[in-house]
Structures are given as C-alpha cells and as structure tokens.
Design a protein around this motif. Structure first.
Motif, PDB file in Angstrom:
ATOM      1  N   VAL A  73       0.867  -1.184   0.000  1.00  0.00           N
ATOM      2  CA  VAL A  73       0.000   0.000   0.000  1.00  0.00           C
ATOM      3  C   VAL A  73       0.900   1.230   0.000  1.00  0.00           C
ATOM      4  O   VAL A  73       1.791   1.357   0.842  1.00  0.00           O
ATOM      5  CB  VAL A  73      -0.926  -0.004   1.234  1.00  0.00           C
ATOM      6  N   HIS A  74       0.663   2.121  -0.949  1.00  0.00           N
ATOM      7  CA  HIS A  74       1.541   3.272  -1.117  1.00  0.00           C
ATOM      8  C   HIS A  74       0.768   4.405  -1.767  1.00  0.00           C
ATOM      9  O   HIS A  74      -0.369   4.216  -2.233  1.00  0.00           O
ATOM     10  CB  HIS A  74       2.752   2.891  -1.984  1.00  0.00           C
ATOM     11  N   ALA A  75       1.365   5.569  -1.810  1.00  0.00           N
ATOM     12  CA  ALA A  75       0.725   6.697  -2.473  1.00  0.00           C
ATOM     13  C   ALA A  75       0.534   6.400  -3.956  1.00  0.00           C
ATOM     14  O   ALA A  75       1.317   5.653  -4.566  1.00  0.00           O
ATOM     15  CB  ALA A  75       1.578   7.950  -2.295  1.00  0.00           C
ATOM     16  N   ASP A  76      -0.506   6.964  -4.545  1.00  0.00           N
ATOM     17  CA  ASP A  76      -0.815   6.708  -5.950  1.00  0.00           C
ATOM     18  C   ASP A  76       0.407   6.981  -6.833  1.00  0.00           C
ATOM     19  O   ASP A  76       1.029   8.046  -6.756  1.00  0.00           O
ATOM     20  CB  ASP A  76      -1.962   7.606  -6.411  1.00  0.00           C
ATOM     21  N   GLY A  77       0.738   5.988  -7.641  1.00  0.00           N
ATOM     22  CA  GLY A  77       1.814   6.154  -8.601  1.00  0.00           C
ATOM     23  C   GLY A  77       3.218   6.016  -8.048  1.00  0.00           C
ATOM     24  O   GLY A  77       4.183   6.112  -8.819  1.00  0.00           O
ATOM     25  N   ASP A  78       3.365   5.782  -6.766  1.00  0.00           N
ATOM     26  CA  ASP A  78       4.701   5.706  -6.164  1.00  0.00           C
ATOM     27  C   ASP A  78       5.263   4.291  -6.339  1.00  0.00           C
ATOM     28  O   ASP A  78       5.307   3.497  -5.397  1.00  0.00           O
ATOM     29  CB  ASP A  78       4.651   6.103  -4.695  1.00  0.00           C
ATOM     30  N   ILE A  79       5.682   3.986  -7.543  1.00  0.00           N
ATOM     31  CA  ILE A  79       6.188   2.661  -7.870  1.00  0.00           C
ATOM     32  C   ILE A  79       7.461   2.351  -7.091  1.00  0.00           C
ATOM     33  O   ILE A  79       7.703   1.202  -6.686  1.00  0.00           O
ATOM     34  CB  ILE A  79       6.445   2.555  -9.389  1.00  0.00           C
ATOM     35  N   ALA A  80       8.280   3.375  -6.831  1.00  0.00           N
ATOM     36  CA  ALA A  80       9.509   3.160  -6.057  1.00  0.00           C
ATOM     37  C   ALA A  80       9.183   2.665  -4.655  1.00  0.00           C
ATOM     38  O   ALA A  80       9.856   1.758  -4.141  1.00  0.00           O
ATOM     39  CB  ALA A  80      10.323   4.445  -6.001  1.00  0.00           C
ATOM     40  N   ALA A  81       8.140   3.224  -4.029  1.00  0.00           N
ATOM     41  CA  ALA A  81       7.736   2.765  -2.699  1.00  0.00           C
ATOM     42  C   ALA A  81       7.228   1.332  -2.760  1.00  0.00           C
ATOM     43  O   ALA A  81       7.543   0.511  -1.884  1.00  0.00           O
ATOM     44  CB  ALA A  81       6.666   3.690  -2.127  1.00  0.00           C
ATOM     45  N   ARG A  82       6.445   1.033  -3.775  1.00  0.00           N
ATOM     46  CA  ARG A  82       5.960  -0.345  -3.947  1.00  0.00           C
ATOM     47  C   ARG A  82       7.113  -1.330  -4.011  1.00  0.00           C
ATOM     48  O   ARG A  82       7.118  -2.354  -3.314  1.00  0.00           O
ATOM     49  CB  ARG A  82       5.143  -0.435  -5.240  1.00  0.00           C
ATOM     50  N   ASP A  83       8.102  -1.022  -4.831  1.00  0.00           N
ATOM     51  CA  ASP A  83       9.216  -1.951  -5.007  1.00  0.00           C
ATOM     52  C   ASP A  83      10.075  -2.042  -3.756  1.00  0.00           C
ATOM     53  O   ASP A  83      10.585  -3.120  -3.427  1.00  0.00           O
ATOM     54  CB  ASP A  83      10.056  -1.527  -6.210  1.00  0.00           C
ATOM     55  N   ARG A  84      10.230  -0.930  -3.026  1.00  0.00           N
ATOM     56  CA  ARG A  84      10.964  -0.987  -1.760  1.00  0.00           C
ATOM     57  C   ARG A  84      10.269  -1.915  -0.776  1.00  0.00           C
ATOM     58  O   ARG A  84      10.917  -2.705  -0.079  1.00  0.00           O
ATOM     59  CB  ARG A  84      11.094   0.409  -1.153  1.00  0.00           C
ATOM     60  N   ILE A  85       8.956  -1.812  -0.710  1.00  0.00           N
ATOM     61  CA  ILE A  85       8.192  -2.668   0.205  1.00  0.00           C
ATOM     62  C   ILE A  85       8.390  -4.135  -0.161  1.00  0.00           C
ATOM     63  O   ILE A  85       8.675  -4.983   0.700  1.00  0.00           O
ATOM     64  CB  ILE A  85       6.699  -2.294   0.173  1.00  0.00           C
ATOM     65  N   LEU A  86       8.225  -4.457  -1.430  1.00  0.00           N
ATOM     66  CA  LEU A  86       8.345  -5.853  -1.853  1.00  0.00           C
ATOM     67  C   LEU A  86       9.753  -6.411  -1.598  1.00  0.00           C
ATOM     68  O   LEU A  86       9.902  -7.541  -1.103  1.00  0.00           O
ATOM     69  CB  LEU A  86       7.999  -5.973  -3.339  1.00  0.00           C
ATOM     70  N   LYS A  87      10.770  -5.650  -1.903  1.00  0.00           N
ATOM     71  CA  LYS A  87      12.134  -6.131  -1.691  1.00  0.00           C
ATOM     72  C   LYS A  87      12.438  -6.308  -0.200  1.00  0.00           C
ATOM     73  O   LYS A  87      13.117  -7.260   0.195  1.00  0.00           O
ATOM     74  CB  LYS A  87      13.122  -5.168  -2.332  1.00  0.00           C
ATOM     75  N   ALA A  88      11.923  -5.413   0.625  1.00  0.00           N
ATOM     76  CA  ALA A  88      12.213  -5.473   2.068  1.00  0.00           C
ATOM     77  C   ALA A  88      11.550  -6.652   2.751  1.00  0.00           C
ATOM     78  O   ALA A  88      12.047  -7.144   3.777  1.00  0.00           O
ATOM     79  CB  ALA A  88      11.786  -4.171   2.737  1.00  0.00           C
ATOM     80  N   LEU A  89      10.421  -7.107   2.214  1.00  0.00           N
ATOM     81  CA  LEU A  89       9.640  -8.162   2.882  1.00  0.00           C
ATOM     82  C   LEU A  89       9.834  -9.536   2.258  1.00  0.00           C
ATOM     83  O   LEU A  89       9.260 -10.518   2.734  1.00  0.00           O
ATOM     84  CB  LEU A  89       8.157  -7.798   2.863  1.00  0.00           C
ATOM     85  N   ALA A  90      10.633  -9.644   1.227  1.00  0.00           N
ATOM     86  CA  ALA A  90      10.742 -10.886   0.471  1.00  0.00           C
ATOM     87  C   ALA A  90      11.313 -12.035   1.272  1.00  0.00           C
ATOM     88  O   ALA A  90      11.086 -13.204   0.921  1.00  0.00           O
ATOM     89  CB  ALA A  90      11.566 -10.654  -0.794  1.00  0.00           C
ATOM     90  N   ASP A  91      12.058 -11.758   2.327  1.00  0.00           N
ATOM     91  CA  ASP A  91      12.665 -12.820   3.119  1.00  0.00           C
ATOM     92  C   ASP A  91      11.871 -13.137   4.389  1.00  0.00           C
ATOM     93  O   ASP A  91      12.392 -13.713   5.324  1.00  0.00           O
ATOM     94  CB  ASP A  91      14.108 -12.480   3.472  1.00  0.00           C
ATOM     95  N   THR A  92      10.597 -12.737   4.400  1.00  0.00           N
ATOM     96  CA  THR A  92       9.748 -13.006   5.576  1.00  0.00           C
ATOM     97  C   THR A  92       9.685 -14.496   5.878  1.00  0.00           C
ATOM     98  O   THR A  92       9.475 -15.296   4.963  1.00  0.00           O
ATOM     99  CB  THR A  92       8.321 -12.468   5.335  1.00  0.00           C
TER     100      THR A  92
END
Length: 286
Positions: free
Chosen positions: A267-286
């Motif tokens: 969940v991120h601000a509209d159009g903030d693809i960089a935030a989306r990708d940061r979230i996904l990369k940070a959580l990938a090793d959950t």
C-alpha cells in the motif's frame, strides 16, 4: 508447480504493459513465488493471465478473483486448461461471486445467493471432467459455508481483507491438505497518522460492500469500528505498518495461524512505484 510460502497481490488495472512487465521483474527478482491479481472494471481476467504468464519465467499467476458472472463455467474451464497447457501449469484459477454493484450495476446480471451460485458454477466447471478434482482452482471464501465449499470442491481458498484470527478459523475448516492463500495489505510507513491515512484510502472502496462488512463483523469488529473511515483498531488490523521487522512479524502471524501462502499487497501513495518496489524487496525474506 508448487505454491511457495510468499506471494504478491497487486491491483493490476493501474498498470499498462511496460509497467506490468516491470512489476513481474521485481516480483521474480525478489524471490516471491506467485502474483495474484483482481478482476474489477479494467483488464479481463484470463486475457491478463496470458500476458502475465508470457512475460514471467517461473511465477505462479493466480486470479484473485475471476468473477463467476464474467464468463460461463465452460469458458472458465477452457481458459484454465489452455493457460496451464501453454504455460507449464503456472496458472491458478481463483473464483469469486464478486459484489452486487459489480454484477448487477456494471454487468447487468442478477446477483444470486453466493453459495448456490458458486456450487452451480463448480458443477459446470467440472462437468464430464473426471480429473477436475486435481485442477488448481481456489475460491474467494470469507464465511464458513464458502470455506466448506472450498474444502469440498477445490484446492483451497484465497481470503481477502482478513486477520490472523480469520486465518486460524479458515485453516480449521479447510484442513491441512488444502491451500490457504491469504492476502495482507502492508506499508513500510512508521508514522502512525501517515500509515493510517494510507490504510483508510485503500480500504474505502471495500467498506461500502456488504460481503466485507459482514465478514468484519463476524470477526468481532463493530459498526463503530467501520464508521467514519474505520477506527484505528480496524485500520491497524487490515494494513500492517511500521518498519520491515514489525511488518514481517505480522505476516508471520498468518503463517502461524495456518496460512500456507501469504500474498503481500503493498500500500503506497498513488503512482509511487519506487515505494511499492521498496516494500516488496524489504519483505521478500519473511
């Protein structure tokens, strides 16, 4: 192909072709096992699945959900078998009854009672197909009766907008042999006011839909929790926020409750693809 422990759920209608391909690269490069996508007012579900399968290497691609009022059971069957035949058995057909505005208002169909409608659809999907019990079909199930139908007739369930408490109940109904692929919204925002503002904006579209409201009330939330954009208690349960370790701990609560797969929705601000990708990369090793 196996469905791994962690996947991604993302509203694909927001993205054009190049943006979809970029999302697929981020997901695969980060090590997630699956991408789940909705069917709403934009892309047609099975056509989109073909694009996502074509432009990914090893991801499972799952509809979450394909609306049963959008195509007849025979068409869904042929789509399921065609996509898996052409793309190495990487497609999961998630089915759901959708919502009255999307069925009657948008498509002009009559919205029938959910359980009989889904049961009849599954009958048509499997008609004269002795191997249908092994097909990768799952249901968007929230209430106990739809979960029971998922357990009896499909590979499992894909609940959406639920808590670990719901996951525990769903796991008990489904049993250990079924898939329980749970969607969970997340953001790596550490400021409470900013995080909850993102959560309220993301959840606003769902809070007017009876299917979700009824599910939340069954989970123990109150009408007061669902009023005025949602109480802090409700928003904090629906959208995990904080630093990466805090959010990972929340995701693991679904696993501990019995989820076999958790689909992370950034969940991120509209159009903030960089935030989306940061979230996904940070959580990938959950």
């Amino acid at each position: 192909m196996p469905l791994g422990r962690l996947g991604v759920w993302y509203p694909t209608d927001r993205l054009d072709g190049p943006q979809l391909r970029a999302l697929l690269r981020t997901i695969e490069d980060s090590g997630y096992s699956a991408l789940w996508y909705p069917e709403s007012r934009g892309y047609e579900s099975l056509a989109l699945a073909g694009f996502l399968l074509q432009h990914s290497r090893g991801l499972m691609i799952g509809s979450s959900i394909a609306n049963i009022y959008a195509r007849d059971p025979y068409t869904a069957r042929r789509g399921l078998l065609t996509l898996n035949g052409l793309y190495d058995n990487r497609f999961i057909l998630g089915l759901g009854v959708s919502h009255i505005p999307m069925v009657e208002g948008l498509r002009g169909h009559r919205y029938d009672k959910p359980i009989p409608a889904m049961r009849a659809y599954l009958d048509g999907l499997a008609k004269d197909e002795p191997d249908s019990g092994s097909w990768p079909v799952v249901l968007a199930a929230l209430g106990p009766k739809m979960l029971e139908l998922s357990a009896a007739r499909t590979r499992g369930a894909v609940p959406y907008n639920v808590t670990p408490a719901h996951t525990a109940q769903a796991a008990k109904i489904l049993g250990p042999a079924k898939w329980l692929a749970v969607e969970q919204k997340v953001t790596l925002e550490t400021d409470p006011a900013a995080a909850r503002a993102l959560g309220r904006k993301e959840l606003a579209r769902y809070m007017v839909l009876p299917n979700y409201r009824n599910s939340w009330l069954r989970e123990g939330f109150t009408e007061a929790d669902l009023a005025n954009g949602g109480s802090d208690r409700f928003i904090d349960a629906m959208v995990l926020w904080g630093d990466a370790d805090t959010v990972k701990a929340g995701l693991r609560r679904h696993i501990a409750a019995g989820a076999t797969h958790v689909a992370v929705q950034p969940v991120h601000a509209d159009g903030d693809i960089a935030a989306r990708d940061r979230i996904l990369k940070a959580l990938a090793d959950t």
